[in-house]
Scaffold this active site. Structure first.
Site, mmCIF file in Angstrom:
data_model
loop_
_atom_site.group_PDB
_atom_site.id
_atom_site.type_symbol
_atom_site.label_atom_id
_atom_site.label_comp_id
_atom_site.label_asym_id
_atom_site.label_seq_id
_atom_site.Cartn_x
_atom_site.Cartn_y
_atom_site.Cartn_z
ATOM 1 N N GLY A 276 -18.833 -64.666 -20.662
ATOM 2 C CA GLY A 276 -19.803 -63.880 -21.429
ATOM 3 C C GLY A 276 -19.146 -63.320 -22.675
ATOM 4 N N ALA B 71 -19.440 -56.391 -23.834
ATOM 5 C CA ALA B 71 -18.514 -56.133 -22.721
ATOM 6 C C ALA B 71 -17.476 -57.248 -22.616
ATOM 7 C CB ALA B 71 -19.281 -55.993 -21.410
ATOM 8 N N GLY C 194 -30.858 -49.008 -31.137
ATOM 9 C CA GLY C 194 -30.781 -47.566 -31.382
ATOM 10 C C GLY C 194 -29.420 -46.990 -31.666
ATOM 11 N N GLY C 195 -28.430 -47.236 -30.794
ATOM 12 C CA GLY C 195 -27.137 -46.635 -31.045
ATOM 13 C C GLY C 195 -26.252 -46.546 -29.828
ATOM 14 N N PHE D 249 -31.587 -39.124 -28.831
ATOM 15 C CA PHE D 249 -32.148 -40.107 -27.902
ATOM 16 C C PHE D 249 -32.780 -39.379 -26.724
ATOM 17 C CE2 PHE D 249 -29.152 -43.652 -29.283
ATOM 18 C CZ PHE D 249 -30.168 -44.411 -29.813
ATOM 19 N N GLN E 59 -34.938 -50.989 -15.370
ATOM 20 C CA GLN E 59 -35.449 -50.142 -16.449
ATOM 21 C C GLN E 59 -36.582 -50.827 -17.211
ATOM 22 O OE1 GLN E 59 -33.001 -48.627 -20.069
ATOM 23 N NE2 GLN E 59 -33.635 -46.869 -18.854
ATOM 24 N N HIS F 147 -38.565 -50.333 -20.571
ATOM 25 C CA HIS F 147 -38.488 -49.587 -21.836
ATOM 26 C C HIS F 147 -39.896 -49.187 -22.241
ATOM 27 C CE1 HIS F 147 -37.571 -48.500 -25.959
ATOM 28 N NE2 HIS F 147 -36.278 -48.618 -25.688
ATOM 29 N N LEU G 232 -38.389 -55.510 -28.350
ATOM 30 C CA LEU G 232 -37.983 -54.109 -28.341
ATOM 31 C C LEU G 232 -38.347 -53.373 -29.629
ATOM 32 C CD1 LEU G 232 -36.276 -51.803 -27.025
ATOM 33 C CD2 LEU G 232 -34.305 -52.789 -28.172
ATOM 34 N N GLU H 133 -35.760 -46.956 -29.237
ATOM 35 C CA GLU H 133 -35.934 -45.537 -28.935
ATOM 36 C C GLU H 133 -35.566 -44.690 -30.155
ATOM 37 O OE1 GLU H 133 -34.959 -44.422 -24.944
ATOM 38 O OE2 GLU H 133 -33.858 -42.667 -25.621
ATOM 39 N N ARG I 275 -36.451 -42.617 -20.291
ATOM 40 C CA ARG I 275 -37.289 -43.819 -20.354
ATOM 41 C C ARG I 275 -38.165 -44.018 -19.125
ATOM 42 N NH1 ARG I 275 -32.837 -47.990 -23.018
ATOM 43 N NH2 ARG I 275 -32.971 -47.057 -25.088
ATOM 44 N N HIS J 251 -36.416 -54.025 -19.445
ATOM 45 C CA HIS J 251 -35.440 -53.927 -20.528
ATOM 46 C C HIS J 251 -34.004 -54.059 -20.053
ATOM 47 C CE1 HIS J 251 -33.758 -52.699 -24.337
ATOM 48 N NE2 HIS J 251 -33.214 -51.614 -23.837
ATOM 49 N N ARG K 257 -31.124 -45.318 -16.731
ATOM 50 C CA ARG K 257 -30.134 -45.234 -17.807
ATOM 51 C C ARG K 257 -30.709 -44.493 -19.013
ATOM 52 N NH1 ARG K 257 -29.282 -47.918 -22.381
ATOM 53 N NH2 ARG K 257 -30.560 -49.774 -22.026
ATOM 54 N N LEU K 258 -29.871 -43.683 -19.649
ATOM 55 C CA LEU K 258 -30.269 -43.046 -20.906
ATOM 56 C C LEU K 258 -30.036 -44.005 -22.069
ATOM 57 C CD1 LEU K 258 -28.861 -39.397 -20.676
ATOM 58 C CD2 LEU K 258 -31.125 -40.243 -20.024
ATOM 59 N N LEU L 1 -24.537 -49.477 -24.523
ATOM 60 C CA LEU L 1 -23.505 -50.008 -25.423
ATOM 61 C C LEU L 1 -22.186 -49.291 -25.142
ATOM 62 C CD1 LEU L 1 -25.241 -50.576 -28.887
ATOM 63 C CD2 LEU L 1 -25.171 -52.018 -26.878
#
Lengths: 231, 556
Positions: free
Chosen positions: B10, B14, B46-47, B112, B225, B227, B237, B240, B271, B336, B371-372, B377
């Site tokens: 991959g 990550a 988003g970030g 967020f 999750q 979204h 997407l 957020e 979310r 998501h 997850r927030l 990321l």
């Protein structure tokens, strides 16, 4: 739903001697993208068709193909555009070697990035700050997805040695040369000049089909040239 | 047979982060199903969260993450995630990531959901793309060997020890066995199990399913999750960040309906909550066409939209013909992200010796039941680096594992028997049905009877899958074969997800049971662990690490 006639350029090097066109009559929705259409085609008509696909939203750069003669991203092109003529010809990107059907060899294109030192060389005195104006200047160049359309849409003949150096490499050079964190800075402009990249003919009106509208003729080339003149 | 110290599978954030770290001391290769820059990390918008603002703190970010996880996240792992967050951001900055800046030149941050401070560091709404390309540049710089368009087919696991992998070079269709001292899986999620998903077409849970079949433990797979804001029609997407910058959610009466559900956090509730609220509004007749609500950005003004949300603006315009400067965007929830994954410790190590994992395919667990935004990321960077480091350390202390050509021969035989002439169902059609079942019956709202139906339908499709045979075609770029294999991965994972969802008779985070609407800490403050057996997953409880924050009511 509308009916369209899709002609797909097929080529399988394991048994074809030359590419040929195969036609499929398909029921599609106007709101579908050409990528959706290709996925439906593979699911319902012909599972042997080969084409690259990933994000569906124009950010990964996988699905660049030629649609009615124009290099573009399949996932960003809506069927609605062809609702009138109802003829959709899908072919691999020109100026790339075809590996199978719509899949082309990207290795040369991607490898040519290596010519321009495609990474930031951090200045030892960088203190963790840069201005938002400096970010803005580089942002557009940073959007490049390496989709290959600029190379496909260029007007350099395949035999021309300059064809080895693609506009995306120039964009990467620009992206790094004007980054205030970069130690090489203007040396990068000299490097691309010495590689002959700055002489690459680019139609002043054209953006080389760039899906991100990166402005080769208006921003990338002239700013690199100005940096050279300023030394 | 190719031989490496560390094999990374991959090339998203990550995987590349792991490879960069491991390559400091070890000989490393990456195999990736797509070219690195095509990886789905690039679609993140988003970030990346880090508590680097003046008034922010590690404790505050930790608490928000624990609460956001509905107390199912492992607090020891969350502490690692947040403690190492700032370093992860500055590392990326020094590698050239083009973060947006504050007036004083430091990295800017935006709010967020579920967060007490603005802590998402961003590059407009192209944060994933910017980060992915920055890491790819470093991969080029370090000359890490990448095998693009190589698909993982199996792991070489013998006696509980991973010795490498078997992959298919997609360009030639040839199988290759790679011998490695350690293997790091960073293969992402399984979004293609759902009809409505933000995920790309590549995310079929390959690594999760292959590790599971080889004896690794999957955990918390029922936590999926959804979204809140995906484009109506394509489910692409919509960041957020759009709500972080101040966007409103409106129902068909023009109400900011979040006021009724989360009066304090409003649109920036976590979310799981926002997705449920949107579905409730639609269910109770306050949506549009019984399908979507509006995300309204008009009051933010053209300059802000063009500067900070250019991709959101483009996407809505291109796919829905909606100019977000002048009109609200039609949005609905869509799958998501996978909170669940391959169970691992804070160094990425799994139940299989010398097999490590990082990113969405892993379950450390830092996201727990929800997850927030901005934490995924971050997870890829922090735990990718850790897995890479540990993989290299382990490799340094050992000889190359003994193996033979048997794993490749086994996979080749299986493929040969499948490609024996077209018969049985069309895999693409089964795939469509699976995605419908998962979206309609294992989605935002779940109920026991529907879950049982879903499981029985999935089992039926699993039987039919076994009867599928494919064309004897040329092997190069054989998408028919890869689609078929991916469907097999999804079927295994869907079974674990649905059975875990049926077993967990409570509501927590993203797992909401209409027949068990309350959280039940006495019974269910546990991870769900799933181990493979030929008769289906063996499901058990696992302990949750609670170090600082005891479970409390979760209001926003």
């Amino acid at each position: 739903m509308i009916e369209v006639m899709v002609s797909l350029t097929r080529f399988d090097p394991s048994h074809d001697t030359a590419p040929y066109s195969q036609r499929y009559a398909m029921e599609v929705r106007e709101s579908q993208t050409i990528l959706d259409l290709l996925m439906d085609l593979a699911a319902d008509h012909d599972p042997t068709v080969a084409f690259r696909r990933a994000c569906r939203s124009g950010i990964c750069g996988s699905c660049a193909v030629s649609i009615n003669g124009v290099p573009r991203l399949a996932c960003e092109t809506l069927v609605a555009e062809f609702a009138e003529h109802r003829e959709i010809a899908i072919a691999p990107l020109p100026h790339f070697r075809v590996l199978k059907d719509l899949v082309v060899d990207m290795d040369g294109f991607l490898d040519s990035l290596r010519n321009v030192v495609p990474w930031l060389v951090l200045r030892p005195d960088y203190q963790g700050r840069m201005s938002q104006a400096e970010v803005r200047r580089l942002e557009k160049a940073g959007e490049c997805t390496l989709c290959g359309i600029c190379q496909a849409d260029g007007d350099i003949a395949d035999g021309d040695p300059r064809a080895r150096l693609n506009p995306a490499a120039l964009v990467k050079a620009f992206r790094m040369a004007f980054d205030p964190r970069d130690a090489l800075g203007v040396e990068r402009a000299k490097l691309v000049r010495d590689l002959g990249l700055l002489e690459r003919p680019i139609d002043p009106a054209g953006k080389l089909g760039c899906p991100k509208l990166i402005d080769f003729a208006g921003q990338i080339l002239p700013e690199l040239k100005r940096a050279l003149e300023a030394g | 047979m190719l031989t490496y110290d560390v094999l990374v599978v991959g090339a998203g954030l990550a995987g590349m982060r792991a490879a960069l770290e491991a390559s400091r001391t070890a000989q490393v290769a990456i195999i990736s199903k797509v070219y690195p820059t095509r990886s789905h990390s690039g679609a993140a918008q988003g970030g990346i969260n880090a508590p680097i603002g003046e008034d922010d703190s590690v404790e505050s970010h930790m608490f928000d993450t624990v609460k956001g996880s509905d107390y199912l996240g492992d607090q020891d792992a969350i502490e690692v995630l947040i403690t190492e967050a700032a370093e992860a951001i500055y590392e990326l900055e020094r590698w050239g990531m083009l973060f947006d800046r504050r007036p004083d030149g430091r990295i800017a941050q935006r709010p967020f959901g579920g967060a007490g401070f603005p802590r998402g560091c961003y590059a407009a709404d192209l944060s994933g793309h910017a980060a992915l390309h920055a890491l790819y540049e470093q991969i080029l710089r370090r000359s890490v060997r990448v095998y693009p368009e190589w698909m993982l087919l199996d792991l070489d696991v013998q006696d509980g020890v991973c010795r490498g992998a078997v992959a298919m070079d997609f360009q030639s269709g040839r199988l290759e066995q790679i011998r490695a001292k350690t293997v790091v899986l960073a293969t992402g999620g399984y979004g293609r199990a759902f009809r409505k998903t933000t995920n790309d077409v590549v995310n079929n849970g390959d690594g999760m399913a292959i590790a599971y079949r080889n004896g690794a433990t999957l955990s918390d797979m029922e936590f999926v999750q959804f979204h809140p804001t995906t484009l109506y029609g394509t489910n692409i997407l919509i960041s957020e960040g759009a709500r972080g910058e101040g966007g409103y959610l409106l129902n068909n009466r023009g109400e900011r309906f979040m006021a009724r559900y989360a009066p304090k956090f409003m649109e920036l509730a976590p979310r799981d909550m926002v997705s449920r609220c949107i579905m409730m509004e639609i269910k109770e007749g306050r949506g549009f066409e019984n399908e979507y609500v509006w995300l309204d950005l008009r009051h933010l003004g053209e300059d802000l939209i063009r500067e900070r949300l250019p991709q959101v603006h483009d996407l809505a315009l291109r796919y829905n013909g909606v100019d977000a400067i002048k009109e609200p965007i039609p949005i609905q929830p869509g799958q998501h992200y996978s909170m669940g994954g391959i169970r691992c410790d804070v160094w990425g190590e799994t139940a299989i010796r010398n097999l490590l994992v990082a990113g969405e395919c892993a379950n450390v667990s830092v996201h727990g039941a929800n997850r927030l935004g901005g934490n995924s990321l971050l997870e890829t960077l922090v735990f990718g680096k850790r897995a890479g480091r540990r993989a290299a350390e382990v490799a340094a202390g050992m000889d190359l594992p003994r193996t033979d050509g048997e794993p490749l021969r086994r996979v080749q035989a299986a493929i040969d028997s499948v490609m024996s002439g077209r018969a049985g169902d069309n895999p693409a059609h089964i795939s469509r049905r699976i995605r419908d079942i998962m979206t309609d019956k294992v989605g935002v709202f779940r109920e026991g009877g529907e879950l049982e139906e879903a499981i029985s339908e999935l089992m039926n499709f699993k039987d039919r899958y076994a009867g599928i045979r494919l064309d004897r075609g040329s092997m190069a770029f054989n998408y028919q074969l890869s689609d078929y294999l991916e469907l097999g991965f999804l079927l295994d994972l869907c079974e674990v997800i649905a059975k875990g969802a049926l077993r967990r008779t409570e509501s927590r985070g993203a797992h909401y049971r209409t027949d068990f609407p309350e959280r039940d800490d006495r019974r269910w403050l546990v991870h769900t662990l799933a181990r493979y057996s030929p008769d289906g997953p063996i499901l058990e409880d696992g302990p949750v690490s609670i170090t600082r924050y005891p479970p409390a009511a979760r209001g926003y």
